[in-house]
Design an enzyme around this catalytic site. Sequence first.
Site, PDB file in Angstrom:
ATOM      1  N   CYS A   1       3.221  -3.742   5.278  1.00 15.85           N
ATOM      2  CA  CYS A   1       2.407  -2.996   4.206  1.00 15.85           C
ATOM      3  C   CYS A   1       2.677  -3.791   2.861  1.00 15.85           C
ATOM      4  O   CYS A   1       3.833  -4.289   2.768  1.00 15.85           O
ATOM      5  CB  CYS A   1       2.791  -1.620   4.066  1.00 15.85           C
TER       6      CYS A   1
ATOM      7  N   CYS B   1       4.145   5.989   2.919  1.00 20.54           N
ATOM      8  CA  CYS B   1       3.113   4.762   2.600  1.00 20.54           C
ATOM      9  C   CYS B   1       2.036   5.534   1.796  1.00 20.54           C
ATOM     10  O   CYS B   1       1.265   6.449   2.080  1.00 20.54           O
ATOM     11  CB  CYS B   1       2.445   4.286   4.048  1.00 20.54           C
TER      12      CYS B   1
ATOM     13  N   ARG C   1       8.643  -1.901  -1.416  1.00 18.01           N
ATOM     14  CA  ARG C   1       9.956  -1.392  -0.801  1.00 18.01           C
ATOM     15  C   ARG C   1      10.062  -1.890   0.470  1.00 18.01           C
ATOM     16  O   ARG C   1      11.258  -1.569   1.280  1.00 18.01           O
ATOM     17  CB  ARG C   1       9.969   0.061  -1.085  1.00 18.01           C
TER      18      ARG C   1
ATOM     19  N   HIS D   1       5.345   1.989   7.410  1.00 18.74           N
ATOM     20  CA  HIS D   1       6.537   2.989   6.841  1.00 18.74           C
ATOM     21  C   HIS D   1       6.140   4.254   6.378  1.00 18.74           C
ATOM     22  O   HIS D   1       5.270   4.594   6.113  1.00 18.74           O
ATOM     23  CB  HIS D   1       7.026   2.063   5.603  1.00 18.74           C
TER      24      HIS D   1
HETATM   25 ZN   LIG Z   1       2.473   1.277   2.694  1.00 16.03          ZN
END
Ligand SMILES: [Zn+2]
Length: 210
Positions: free
Chosen positions: A43, A102, A47, A99
């Site tokens: 993604c 998201c 982070r 993750h």
């Molecule tokens: Zn994401």
Amino acid sequence: MEESYKKLIDGNRVFAMSKKFEDPEYFKKLSLGQRPEYLWIGCSDSRVPANEVTNTESGQIFVHRNIANLVVNTDMNMLSVLEYAVKVLKVKHIIVCGHYGCGGVHAAFSNELHGFVDNWLVNIKNVYHKYKKDLDVIADNEKKIDRLTEFNVIEQVRNLAKTTIVQQEWKERELHVHGWVYGINSGLITDLCVIHDGQDDIEQIFRYNI
Ligand SMILES: [Zn+2]
């Protein structure tokens, strides 16, 4: 604004100096070429940086990132990265890493309009509809979204397996495909154990263990 921009250049000087201090040949070696063993499809979320969360160095992971780590078989950007990674770099593993928390999955789950990105997120809405029965029995919304995040990774691994690039490569060599989910609140990666061995029937080569 000016200051935050300058911070990056300053940070780069610290990075370059510390790497050279640890190994005077570090950049010279990198400049000779790359031989990464992994392709990471993750993604865009700031982070979830591939190298940092896997404690790896420059040159070790070939990376493609987009909103909600999607593998869309009409996405020329993703297909170009995939072809180069598989055919030229000969990576041994392809990892789709989603993750928890998201924003893309959250947005797809809601019925609000967000703009152009909704056209992209429709891919996740399709995942939701495919697994509606499994998701509807989960009462807690956050848990439901976590589960959708996992199903999304599984579906993207499946999409990856269906690409002609991966299918052709499987005829010639071993290539492993993995589905992972990273926990922003724990820093830990969970392997969803989507097992792939590149056999003939796509539906049979998946074994879910989540
Ligand atoms: Zn994401």
